[in-house]
Design a protein around this motif. Structure first.
Motif, mmCIF file in Angstrom:
data_model
loop_
_atom_site.group_PDB
_atom_site.id
_atom_site.type_symbol
_atom_site.label_atom_id
_atom_site.label_comp_id
_atom_site.label_asym_id
_atom_site.label_seq_id
_atom_site.Cartn_x
_atom_site.Cartn_y
_atom_site.Cartn_z
ATOM 1 N N THR A 1 18.437 5.033 42.067
ATOM 2 C CA THR A 1 18.691 6.463 42.177
ATOM 3 C C THR A 1 17.990 7.204 41.065
ATOM 4 O O THR A 1 17.894 6.710 39.951
ATOM 5 C CB THR A 1 20.204 6.755 42.115
ATOM 6 N N ASP A 2 17.532 8.390 41.368
ATOM 7 C CA ASP A 2 16.858 9.202 40.373
ATOM 8 C C ASP A 2 17.833 9.844 39.402
ATOM 9 O O ASP A 2 17.427 10.384 38.376
ATOM 10 C CB ASP A 2 16.039 10.304 41.056
ATOM 11 N N SER A 3 19.128 9.800 39.715
ATOM 12 C CA SER A 3 20.105 10.457 38.850
ATOM 13 C C SER A 3 20.473 9.626 37.639
ATOM 14 O O SER A 3 21.087 10.116 36.711
ATOM 15 C CB SER A 3 21.377 10.769 39.646
ATOM 16 N N VAL A 4 20.102 8.340 37.632
ATOM 17 C CA VAL A 4 20.414 7.468 36.506
ATOM 18 C C VAL A 4 19.315 7.596 35.460
ATOM 19 O O VAL A 4 18.140 7.561 35.797
ATOM 20 C CB VAL A 4 20.521 5.998 36.966
ATOM 21 N N PRO A 5 19.656 7.766 34.164
ATOM 22 C CA PRO A 5 18.632 7.892 33.126
ATOM 23 C C PRO A 5 17.694 6.701 33.136
ATOM 24 O O PRO A 5 18.107 5.559 33.342
ATOM 25 C CB PRO A 5 19.461 7.938 31.827
ATOM 26 N N GLU A 6 16.429 6.960 32.897
ATOM 27 C CA GLU A 6 15.419 5.903 32.932
ATOM 28 C C GLU A 6 15.597 4.964 31.751
ATOM 29 O O GLU A 6 15.786 5.389 30.618
ATOM 30 C CB GLU A 6 14.024 6.519 32.887
ATOM 31 N N MET A 7 15.534 3.654 31.973
ATOM 32 C CA MET A 7 15.600 2.664 30.892
ATOM 33 C C MET A 7 14.912 1.397 31.357
ATOM 34 O O MET A 7 14.861 1.083 32.544
ATOM 35 C CB MET A 7 17.056 2.364 30.509
ATOM 36 N N SER A 8 14.363 0.668 30.394
ATOM 37 C CA SER A 8 13.669 -0.570 30.711
ATOM 38 C C SER A 8 14.690 -1.639 31.078
ATOM 39 O O SER A 8 15.878 -1.516 30.813
ATOM 40 C CB SER A 8 12.824 -1.025 29.522
ATOM 41 N N ASN A 9 14.198 -2.711 31.680
ATOM 42 C CA ASN A 9 15.071 -3.824 32.034
ATOM 43 C C ASN A 9 15.722 -4.403 30.793
ATOM 44 O O ASN A 9 15.052 -4.660 29.803
ATOM 45 C CB ASN A 9 14.263 -4.919 32.729
ATOM 46 N N VAL A 10 17.031 -4.589 30.811
ATOM 47 C CA VAL A 10 17.755 -5.185 29.699
ATOM 48 C C VAL A 10 17.902 -6.672 29.981
ATOM 49 O O VAL A 10 18.479 -7.065 30.994
ATOM 50 C CB VAL A 10 19.133 -4.518 29.516
ATOM 51 N N LEU A 11 17.405 -7.491 29.079
ATOM 52 C CA LEU A 11 17.373 -8.927 29.314
ATOM 53 C C LEU A 11 18.725 -9.574 29.041
ATOM 54 O O LEU A 11 19.398 -9.239 28.065
ATOM 55 C CB LEU A 11 16.314 -9.570 28.417
ATOM 56 N N HIS A 12 19.098 -10.515 29.903
ATOM 57 C CA HIS A 12 20.260 -11.350 29.645
ATOM 58 C C HIS A 12 19.852 -12.453 28.668
ATOM 59 O O HIS A 12 18.671 -12.716 28.446
ATOM 60 C CB HIS A 12 20.792 -11.938 30.952
ATOM 61 N N TRP A 13 20.872 -13.133 28.116
ATOM 62 C CA TRP A 13 20.600 -14.081 27.031
ATOM 63 C C TRP A 13 19.650 -15.200 27.467
ATOM 64 O O TRP A 13 18.701 -15.529 26.755
ATOM 65 C CB TRP A 13 21.909 -14.668 26.514
ATOM 66 N N GLY A 14 19.878 -15.791 28.624
ATOM 67 C CA GLY A 14 18.999 -16.873 29.074
ATOM 68 C C GLY A 14 17.562 -16.419 29.247
ATOM 69 O O GLY A 14 16.620 -17.127 28.875
ATOM 70 N N ASP A 15 17.379 -15.209 29.793
ATOM 71 C CA ASP A 15 16.024 -14.680 29.961
ATOM 72 C C ASP A 15 15.375 -14.406 28.610
ATOM 73 O O ASP A 15 14.177 -14.606 28.423
ATOM 74 C CB ASP A 15 16.072 -13.390 30.779
ATOM 75 N N LEU A 16 16.182 -13.938 27.666
ATOM 76 C CA LEU A 16 15.671 -13.622 26.332
ATOM 77 C C LEU A 16 15.191 -14.886 25.624
ATOM 78 O O LEU A 16 14.123 -14.906 24.991
ATOM 79 C CB LEU A 16 16.774 -12.941 25.529
ATOM 80 N N GLN A 17 15.952 -15.963 25.745
ATOM 81 C CA GLN A 17 15.546 -17.234 25.142
ATOM 82 C C GLN A 17 14.250 -17.755 25.761
ATOM 83 O O GLN A 17 13.347 -18.207 25.052
ATOM 84 C CB GLN A 17 16.650 -18.271 25.328
ATOM 85 N N LYS B 1 8.840 -3.409 23.291
ATOM 86 C CA LYS B 1 7.988 -2.402 23.926
ATOM 87 C C LYS B 1 7.738 -2.688 25.401
ATOM 88 O O LYS B 1 7.733 -1.766 26.233
ATOM 89 C CB LYS B 1 6.655 -2.316 23.174
ATOM 90 N N THR B 2 7.556 -3.949 25.749
ATOM 91 C CA THR B 2 7.095 -4.255 27.109
ATOM 92 C C THR B 2 8.017 -5.171 27.908
ATOM 93 O O THR B 2 7.876 -5.240 29.127
ATOM 94 C CB THR B 2 5.705 -4.908 27.063
ATOM 95 N N ASP B 3 8.937 -5.879 27.252
ATOM 96 C CA ASP B 3 9.683 -6.916 27.968
ATOM 97 C C ASP B 3 11.178 -6.648 28.114
ATOM 98 O O ASP B 3 11.914 -7.510 28.603
ATOM 99 C CB ASP B 3 9.489 -8.269 27.269
ATOM 100 N N GLY B 4 11.652 -5.508 27.670
ATOM 101 C CA GLY B 4 13.060 -5.184 27.878
ATOM 102 C C GLY B 4 14.023 -5.703 26.843
ATOM 103 O O GLY B 4 15.233 -5.654 27.046
ATOM 104 N N TYR B 5 13.515 -6.227 25.727
ATOM 105 C CA TYR B 5 14.403 -6.673 24.646
ATOM 106 C C TYR B 5 15.008 -5.453 23.965
ATOM 107 O O TYR B 5 14.282 -4.563 23.518
ATOM 108 C CB TYR B 5 13.594 -7.520 23.666
ATOM 109 N N ARG B 6 16.321 -5.393 23.913
ATOM 110 C CA ARG B 6 17.019 -4.267 23.303
ATOM 111 C C ARG B 6 17.945 -4.771 22.202
ATOM 112 O O ARG B 6 19.144 -4.973 22.427
ATOM 113 C CB ARG B 6 17.832 -3.493 24.355
ATOM 114 N N PRO B 7 17.417 -5.009 21.000
ATOM 115 C CA PRO B 7 18.284 -5.498 19.923
ATOM 116 C C PRO B 7 19.366 -4.473 19.590
ATOM 117 O O PRO B 7 19.068 -3.283 19.440
ATOM 118 C CB PRO B 7 17.318 -5.691 18.749
#
Length: 775
Positions: free
Chosen positions: A119-135, A448-454
């Motif tokens: 939906t366009d009503s949700v503020p834009e944000m990059s993909n937030v990685l889950h722990w397994g994906d982050l590792q 910047k590019t992979d969705g890591y949000r510390p």
């Protein structure tokens, strides 16, 4: 969904949000502040009318209250029904979307229900990685890292602290960090006093029986040695530890009038010199014994004289306890840790020749060394040590870059490496500096590019003048002491991490043990398919096999013992032995390449450090294990209990410290229970719990010791009369020399230790009204 859950949590949560008077302004995290209602004894407000008459006011006030309660009850019923229906609907939608993602071949973790695709009503944000994906992302990125080119650039020039070359290296590090996607890069300058070689070289002269002389001219020196000339016999004292000196003193050997020859290793140079000075020796010669070290392939078993420092402490010893910003002039003081006797290092060959020239009694069998003790020499009269070091005022730089956290930017993990070196410094500093740059680049790219949000910030630090006793790092700690213990979650050191391709060892605060263990389970050993964790456990607790004590040379040491920040350093070695060429002019890239595959080893170091950074910045709850300290304190209590009979005979008791330990254990268990029962969406409450964990190390710094006179105030890992080690050494006098036991001093030591532990327990318990203290 997250906003609804957060709103409900904050409405019913245990910790109030910030209040804004008559405001419903949306907060940064999406939660609304509550309206502040003014209550007074002489008036009540209902709508826009104030009831002046007491009777009318009472009646209408009750009507107002009844109306308000009815509205509130209706609102709660409506909200409850809405949430039940909404959650049920969202659950069905989530199942549909998950099935659709699987059908489309899109990983579940890569697209969230709140993504802009829905939906366009949700503020834009990059993909937030889950722990397994982050590792997995971290592992894949470290697999492709190349370090050798950076290491070569760093080792091309000598970079003695405060020199023009070292300043150029600081600028290079600053520019490299500035070219990354970091939020800010900055320097801080310090004006420090270092000790350097004088115009004339230091030398050792051996006066032979035939009136000839042999002269040894070392290739390096020991900073902060006392300058001057001393002459006398020569005594061998193994590694120069307290127990080594005691062994010889028990043999009625007098050190006064003699110099002492000791091997490097096991303890720092400064500790060896301190022990020699206490034994009243005239001076100290330190040499590296080849059997204590590991060498590159096809290299001769010789080691040139190593560089080191003799300051029994860290930082600038001429501004103890004070930062050295902006050329500020402080009172003329010197650190009590500066030695009063001269000290010099010599090569392994010169050390072996001096050892073989000694006469006198045979060395103790427990040392497992075939030698004589001295002080007589077989074919010489005496030895003269001439040290001509001079003081020099130098400007040094620390260089920083930061990735700001998304939830708690004012809480940060510090990752650091030293930059300066005496000579090429490939393993000593170039490896750590190269890994620091790669980590900063990799993590900033992940953001910047992979969705890591510390959730929390990451500070990358390049230290100046570390060779002289972590001067740059300690001066920074001194400058921001009141801030860092509240904001710095932990410190991770990258110094001297690659010294071989064998055993893995760690020096760490007990709070960091669980992070270290979990990270070891995920990182593969660089020369096999096994992970770090199972390779070294072998049926026993890993802390008993790979944890080693911090040394004064470790940059992580002042973070833990001076500032009370949980810290960790680690290293790969061959056969559990340090690299032979550390701190020498032989620490070149070519020699290091003959020892290890540099890129392979650096990747493992980078991944292990990266794993710890991710764990400290990803999870809502800080993964610092406070129960580990309960075990440490129990071990202390057991050691004290062994002296129970002797203490009871003198009318002393360890009941106080046992009670304080019990309070600490109960407070730790209670805090863990609060975490387990907390709502992970209640950010203010989680932050308050995390802050209590963060302060454990700081609360274990003795409040009874001055940071100016006794900087390493940690009661367990520090240095001074306030520590548990000092108390036990004093208590041991009851068995070895009862006449020297000072009953009043011991009572003071016991009281300081007890109330520091009690203070740490109270700090974990939370607010003052929540402390049920029956101590």
């Amino acid at each position: 969904m997250e906003q609804v859950r957060s709103t409900v949590t904050n409405f019913f949560g245990r910790v109030p949000l910030s209040y804004t008077r008559f405001s419903l302004t949306q907060q940064a995290d999406g939660d609304s502040s509550q309206v502040e209602m003014k209550l007074a004894d002489d008036e009540e407000e209902c709508g826009d009318h104030v009831m002046a008459d007491n009777v009318v006011k009472h009646r209408k006030g009750n009507n107002c209250k009844g109306t308000c309660f009815k509205i509130l009850a209706a609102s709660l019923l409506f909200l409850t029904g809405f949430l039940i229906g909404y959650l049920s609907y969202r659950g069905r939608v989530e199942t549909v979307f998950k099935n659709q993602e699987k059908d489309d071949g899109v990983p579940e973790s890569s697209v969230g229900l709140d993504s802009p695709a829905e939906t366009d009503s949700v503020p834009e944000m990059s993909n937030v990685l889950h722990w397994g994906d982050l590792q997995s992302l971290l592992s894949s990125k470290t697999d492709n890292l190349i370090f050798k080119d950076n290491i070569r650039k760093l080792t091309d020039i000598s970079r003695e602290a405060g020199s023009v070359n070292e300043e150029s290296m600081a600028l290079m590090m600053h520019n490299a960090l500035s070219n990354m996607s970091l939020d800010k890069v900055w320097n801080d300058e310090h004006y420090v006093r270092l000790q350097v070689n004088g115009d004339s070289p230091n030398k050792i002269t051996i006066f032979k029986n035939d009136d000839t002389e042999d002269t040894i001219t070392p290739t390096s020196y020991v900073a902060y040695s006392a300058s001057g000339t001393v002459s006398g016999g020569l005594l061998y004292c193994h590694y120069g530890r307290k127990e080594d000196f005691k062994t010889l003193q028990d043999l009625n050997i007098d050190f006064s009038g003699s110099l002492v020859l000791v091997r490097s290793g096991l303890i720092s140079f400064s500790e060896k010199v301190k022990n020699a000075e206490l034994a009243k020796a005239l001076g100290v010669l330190i040499y590296p014994e080849p059997s204590d070290f590991t060498f590159p392939m096809s290299q001769s078993r010789t080691i040139n004289s190593p560089f080191g420092h003799a300051h029994y402490g860290t930082g600038d010893p001429y501004t103890p306890g004070f930062p050295s910003f902006n050329n500020t002039q402080f009172p003329s003081v010197e650190s009590s840790g500066l030695p009063k006797i001269p000290v010099q290092t010599i090569s392994s060959e010169d050390g072996r020749k001096l050892l073989q020239s000694l006469g006198g009694a045979v060395c103790p069998s427990s040392w497992k060394v075939q030698c004589m003790l001295g002080p007589q020499l077989k074919d010489a009269k005496s030895v003269k040590l001439d040290v001509k070091n001079v003081l020099a005022d130098r400007k040094i730089y620390n260089v920083f870059g930061v990735l700001r956290g998304f939830d708690e930017p004012d809480r940060y993990v510090v990752v650091g490496a030293q930059r300066d070196a005496q000579g090429p410094g490939a393993a000593k500093s170039a490896v750590g500096s190269s890994i620091l740059l790669k980590l900063a680049s990799m993590l900033s790219e992940m953001v910047k590019t992979d969705g890591y949000r510390p959730k929390r910030s990451i500070v990358f630090a390049s230290w100046g003048a570390s060779e002289f006793g972590s001067v740059g790092a300690t001066e920074w700690l001194e400058g921001y002491l009141t801030t860092l213990h509240l904001k710095a979650i932990s410190y991770i050191s990258l110094d001297s991490a690659v010294q071989g391709n064998g055993a893995f060892s760690v020096s760490a605060s007990p709070l960091m043990y669980s992070i270290v263990e979990d990270s070891m389970k995920e990182v593969k050993y660089p020369t096999s398919s096994n992970h770090l964790y199972p390779q070294f456990v072998k049926g026993s607790k890993w802390t008993e096999t790979i944890v080693t004590p911090f040394t004064f040379e470790d940059t992580a040491y002042p973070f833990l013992t001076y500032s009370g920040i949980p810290s960790v350093s680690f290293r790969f070695q061959k056969d559990n032995k340090p690299y032979a060429y550390l701190d020498t002019d032989m620490d070149t890239l070519d020699n290091l390449e003959n020892l290890v595959d540099i890129d392979v080893m650096c990747r493992s170091v980078a991944e292990f450090a990266g794993q710890m950074v991710l764990r400290l910045t990803h999870w809502h709850k800080l993964p610092l294990e406070i129960n580990q300290y309960s075990t440490v304190l129990l071990q202390m209590a057991v050691a004290l209990f062994k002296q129970y009979a002797a203490l009871k005979e003198m009318g002393l008791s360890i009941t106080w410290i046992s009670s304080a330990r019990g309070d600490f254990k109960r407070a730790a268990e209670s805090l863990n229970t609060e975490f387990s029962q907390s709502d992970l969406d209640n950010k203010p409450f989680l932050r308050s719990l995390n802050d209590r964990i963060m302060k454990v190390e700081h609360n274990l710094l003795s409040p009874y010791a001055s940071p100016n006179d006794t900087p390493f105030r940690h009661i367990i890992y520090g240095s001074g009369n306030h520590t548990f080690v000092a108390l036990m050494e004093h208590l041991d006098l009851l068995n070895t020399d009862k006449a020297k036991f000072d009953r009043e001093l011991f009572k003071k030591q016991l009281a300081m230790l007890t109330w520091t532990i009690q203070g740490a327990a109270n700090g974990m318990a939370g607010e003052i009204w929540e402390i049920d203290n029956e101590f």
